[in-house]
Design a protein around this motif. Structure first.
Motif: not given
Length: 806
Positions: A443-450
C-alpha cells in the motif's frame, strides 16, 4: 445476472464484479466460449469457475456457423452445372421448387434473389450448389427450410479463375487472420430511436460468432441481448496445428478438406511449411480428405504453415497460420558491474566455456538508469507491486527525458497503470494482487507511485482523506513493521495527525528493532521534524572492495537486507545535508549491486531509481574527461563513451581507468542453455502427468490429464514464483485459481503457467494444471522452476524432457 430477471453485470479485466441482488435467489454466470453455471446467493464474496465449451471435432462438424452431427450432412449439399438436372433427389425444373411445389431460396453470387428461377438466363450460370435440411436453415433461417440454390454466375467464376492469392476475391480467400474475438465496441450510444449502427471486419475463422449486446441506462440499470452470426463455404480446407512450438518439436500437421456436397469432387491441394512446398497433388473425394505431414521445428522465431485448394472452375480456399517458436532451455547470465571513480586497475577472468565477453563502459549514469527503467517496463507480470514499480520507473524516465531534451511518448501507459492501481484495491488499501489481503508495504509503495504521478500532473483519483481516516481508525490493530509503514504512509499523504504520540509509543520498543525497523523509525522522526543523530548510524556502515558504502547484511530477508537498509540511510543523509561524498559512495554501491545486468527485483529496482535520481537530474552531463583501456585491446585507449565490444572469453583481461570523473563498467557473458540440467537449490522441483490418480508417460489426444508439479521447499520462503511450461500439443482443460498452498494468483500464458504464492514454509507442496492433449507429436518440455520472486538466485528446477502425444 440474477435468474428470472434481465439484471446483470460485467466482470472487470481481473474477473471481479458487483451486482445488486435479492437476499435469496440464484445467480447465473455466463461468458462467451464457456458453459454457464448457477449458484445460490449467499453473503460475502461469491466466486464462480466456468469450464470451456468442448466441441469434439471427431464427433461433430462445424457448418454454417452452427454445429451439426456428421451423419446428418449426408446428401445435404449438391453441386450442378447449368440450370437443369437433379441432385440427391432434388429436381431443378423451371419454376419448380427444391422440395415439391414449395418455394425455395435463391442466392446469386452471395446475394439473396427474390425473383423466379425461370427468369434467369441459363447461359449466365457457371454452377449451382443446392443446400437443404439444417445446413440451409443454419445459414439463412427459416426462409431456407425448403432448400437453397447457391448460383455462381460465369462472370464471377471468370473473376475467380484469375484469383490473386494475396488479394483474394470475396468468398475465395487465403485466410490469415484468426482470433477468438471478432470485435468489441465498448462506448456506443443509441440515437433517439434507441438504435446503434457500426461497421466491423470479421476475422477469417470459419466458425460461429456469439454476439452480446450489453447496455447500461440511467440509474445504472443494465441489460443484455444475445445473438448469432454465421458464415459458410461449401468446400473448405483448414489446418490443425498447435498454438506454439519449441525448437526441436516434431508435430503432426493435419490438413482437413471438407465437402458439404453429396457428389464427389476433384481439386488440387498444396501444403507448404515456411514457404517450402511439402505436398501437392490432385484429390478426388466425396465428404472429406485428411492429410498429415510431420514437421520438425527448426531454430527460428516463428513457423509458417500453409494449405490451399483450387478447383478447375476457379473456386479457391486456403489457410495460412503462423505460430511462435520458443527456444529450448533457459537464459543464463554471469558478470560484474563496477563504478570506477579514481585511477584504478583491476582484472576480470570469466569462464571460457561460456563464450565471448560483452564489455560495456559509460561515462554517464543516465544510460544505466534508462536501461533499468526499460527492464522494469518490459517485466511480464502485473501484480500491484509491479504495476507501482513500473509506474515509478516511467515517471523517472519522463524526468530523465526532459533533462536530455527527448520526447516522452508513454503517457497512455502511465495512465493505464494508474487506472489499474485504482481498480485493484482491496477496500481502501492494496494487496499483492487485486482483492488480496491488504499489505502495508505494498500500500505504501502504491500510494508513493500515485502521489508521484500526481506531482507530474496526472489525475490519480486517490481520496487521501478517506484513506487517512481508515488508517487512523485501524491504527491500534497494526503492530511492528506494519505500524511503522502505516505511519510513513500517513506522512507521505501529508496527513495532519499527532505523529509525536505515535513516535513516543514506538520509542518504548526501539531496543528490539531490527536495523531496518530502526532506520524506518529514524526516517519517521526526521520527517516529523524531530532531531535525530546520524553519527552512530554512519559508524555502522560497511565497505566493498571498491570503497563503496552500505548498511546491513548481504542477505535475502525481504526488508532487513543491505539494499533496503542502504536506501533508507541514503534518504536520511540526503535530507540531513552535508554528506555528498557518502551519498556518492552509496550510489556507486547500488551500481555495483547491478553486476548481473539488473538489480535483484522490481521492488528494489524502483526504490533505487526514485531514491538516487533526484540528486542526478540537476544538470548531470556525460563526461569525456576519463579514459579506460584493456590489456586484451593493446594500444587502444577509450575516451569516447558509451563503449561496447565483444572479446574472447578465454583470456584474463586487465582493466585500467584514468581520470577524475567516474566510468561505469560492466562485463558479462550470456548464453542460452539448450540442455539445462536439474538444479536442487532452495527448491527441488519435479513434474509428471497424472490420469485417474496414476502417473502416465504418454498422452492421448482428446483425453484430459493433469500436469502435476511437486515442489520441496528447503526453508521458509516468501513471495515464491513457480513457472510451469506446458507441451505445445496441449491446451488448458481448465484455468483454475486455487486458494491452497497460499496461492494468490495464476497467470496463464500460451506456453506456460506462472503461479504466485505469498509464502511457502519448509515442506512439500503439489500444484495441478488441467490440460487437454490435442495435437499428435513429440514435444519438448522446458524445465518447471520455483524461485523466490524477489531473490531469484534462490531457485530450483527440473531438467529438459520430452512428451509424446498420440
Amino acid at each position: 445476472s440474477v435468474k428470472g430477471t434481465r439484471v446483470g453485470t460485467v466482470a472487470d479485466e481481473n474477473g471481479f464484479y458487483r451486482l445488486r441482488a435479492p437476499e435469496n435467489g440464484t445467480l447465473v454466470f455466463s461468458s462467451v466460449g464457456f458453459n454457464s453455471t448457477e449458484q445460490s446467493i449467499t453473503t460475502g464474496n461469491l466466486n464462480a469457475f466456468l469450464t470451456q465449451v468442448d466441441n469434439n471435432l471427431q464427433e461433430v462438424v462445424v457448418v454454417g456457423y452452427g454445429i451439426s452431427r456428421k451423419k446428418n450432412l449426408t446428401a445435404s449439399v449438391s453441386v450442378l452445372n447449368g440450370l437443369a438436372g437433379s441432385a440427391a433427389g432434388i429436381l431443378i425444373r423451371g419454376a419448380a421448387s427444391v422440395n415439391g411445389n414449395y418455394e425455395h431460396l435463391i442466392v446469386i453470387d452471395g446475394i439473396p434473389y427474390n425473383g423466379k428461377l425461370e427468369d434467369l438466363d441459363p447461359a449466365m450460370t457457371a454452377s449451382i450448389t443446392t443446400l437443404k435440411g439444417e445446413v440451409g436453415i443454419a445459414l439463412y433461417g427459416t426462409r431456407a427450410a425448403n432448400g437453397v440454390l447457391l448460383i455462381t454466375t460465369k462472370k464471377a467464376a471468370n473473376e475467380l479463375i484469375t484469383l490473386d492469392v494475396d488479394n483474394p476475391q470475396s468468398g475465395n480467400s487465403l485466410r490469415r487472420n484468426f482470433r477468438d474475438d471478432a470485435y468489441w465496441h465498448p462506448a456506443l450510444q443509441t440515437d433517439k430511436e434507441g438504435k446503434v449502427r457500426f461497421s466491423v471486419t470479421f476475422p477469417d475463422d470459419l466458425t460461429s460468432w456469439r454476439t452480446f449486446a450489453i447496455a447500461m441506462g440511467e440509474n445504472k440499470r443494465t441489460g443484455f441481448a444475445e445473438g448469432m452470426i454465421r458464415s459458410f463455404k461449401p468446400i473448405s480446407v483448414n489446418l490443425s496445428i498447435p498454438p506454439f512450438a519449441l525448437v526441436g518439436d516434431s508435430i503432426n500437421v493435419i490438413s482437413k478438406t471438407l465437402n458439404y456436397g453429396a457428389d464427389s469432387i476433384s481439386l488440387t491441394r498444396k501444403i507448404k511449411l515456411n514457404d517450402q512446398l511439402i505436398k501437392e497433388g490432385q484429390l478426388n473425394f466425396k465428404n472429406s480428405f485428411i492429410d498429415t505431414v510431420t514437421a520438425t521445428i527448426p531454430d527460428i522465431d516463428s513457423m509458417l504453415f500453409h494449405v490451399d485448394i483450387q478447383k478447375m472452375d476457379g473456386y479457391f480456399d486456403g489457410e495460412e497460420r503462423t505460430i511462435p517458436v520458443f527456444k529450448q532451455g533457459v537464459t543464463e547470465t554471469l558478470g560484474i558491474f563496477v563504478a570506477l571513480e579514481n585511477d584504478t586497475t583491476f582484472s576480470i577472468e570469466m569462464d571460457p566455456a561460456l563464450g565471448e565477453i560483452n564489455l560495456y563502459a559509460e561515462a554517464s549514469l543516465f544510460p544505466v538508469l534508462l536501461d533499468e527503467m526499460e527492464h522494469l517496463r518490459r517485466y511480464e507480470f502485473l501484480c500491484n507491486e509491479q504495476i507501482a514499480s513500473k509506474l515509478k520507473a516511467l515517471l523517472s524516465k519522463k524526468k530523465v527525458y526532459k533533462l536530455l531534451g527527448k520526447d516522452f511518448i508513454e503517457e497512455r501507459l502511465v495512465e493505464d497503470y494508474i487506472s489499474r492501481l485504482n481498480k485493484n484495491k482491496t477496500g481502501n488499501l492494496w494487496g499483492w494482487w487485486a482483492n488480496n489481503e491488504p499489505s502495508a508495504w505494498i500500500s505504501l509503495h502504491v500510494v508513493e507511485a500515485l502521489l508521484e504521478a500526481e506531482k507530474e500532473g496526472y489525475k490519480i483519483n486517490l481520496s487521501k482523506s478517506v484513506l487517512t481516516d481508515y488508517l487512523l481508525f485501524n491504527m491500534e490493530n497494526y503492530r511492528g513493521l506494519d505500524k511503522l509503514l502505516t505511519i510513513r504512509l500517513l506522512q507521505k499523504m501529508e496527513a495532519k495527525v499527532d505523529y509525536k504520540t505515535f513516535i513516543d509509543s514506538l520509542q518504548k520498543g526501539v531496543n528490539n528493532f531490527s536495523l531496518y525497523e530502526l532506520l524506518r523509525f529514524t526516517e519517521i522522526k526526521q520527517q516529523a521534524d524531530i532531531n535525530i543523530k546520524t553519527d552512530s548510524l554512519i559508524a555502522t556502515s560497511k565497505q566493498t572492495l571498491f570503497g563503496n558504502l552500505y548498511w546491513g547484511e548481504e542477505k535475502f530477508s525481504f526488508f532487513d537486507n543491505s539494499v533496503q537498509n542502504t536506501l533508507l540511510m541514503y534518504r536520511i543523509l540526503e535530507r540531513t545535508g552535508g554528506h555528498s561524498t557518502t551519498l556518492k559512495k552509496i550510489r556507486n554501491y547500488f551500481l555495483e549491486k547491478r553486476k548481473s545486468g539488473q538489480w535483484r527485483n522490481t521492488y528494489e529496482s524502483s526504490l533505487i531509481l526514485e531514491t538516487i535520481l533526484p540528486g542526478l537530474v540537476t544538470g548531470n552531463k556525460a563526461s569525456r574527461g576519463s579514459s579506460i583501456s584493456f590489456s586484451d585491446l593493446p594500444g587502444e585507449e577509450i575516451t569516447t563513451f558509451p563503449f561496447q565490444k565483444m572479446v574472447d572469453g578465454g583470456n584474463k583481461i586487465q582493466v585500467t581507468k584514468k581520470g577524475d570523473l567516474p566510468v561505469y563498467f560492466t562485463a558479462y557473458q550470456q548464453l542460452w542453455n539448450k540442455k539445462p540440467e536439474a538444479v536442487a537449490n532452495a527448491f527441488t522441483v519435479k513434474s509428471f502427468f497424472e490420469k485417474d490418480m496414476e502417473t502416465i508417460t504418454e498422452l492421448k489426444a482428446g483425453e484430459p490429464v493433469n500436469l502435476k508439479i511437486h515442489v520441496i521447499v528447503k526453508g521458509d520462503a516468501d513471495y515464491v514464483l513457480i513457472d510451469i511450461p506446458i507441451p505445445a500439443g496441449c491446451s488448458y482443460q481448465d484455468k483454475p485459481q486455487p486458494n491452497t498452498n497460499n496461492e494468490v494468483h495464476r497467470e496463464y500464458f500460451k506456453n506456460k503457467v506462472s503461479i504466485f504464492c505469498s509464502s511457502l514454509k519448509q515442506g512439500s507442496y503439489s500444484f495441478i494444471i488441467p490440460l487437454l492433449p490435442r495435437y499428435n507429436g513429440r514435444y519438448n518440455l522446458n524445465p518447471a522452476k520455483a524461485e523466490m520472486m524477489y531473490f531469484p538466485t534462490f531457485f530450483g528446477r527440473e531438467g529438459l524432457r520430452q512428451v509424446k502425444i498420440k
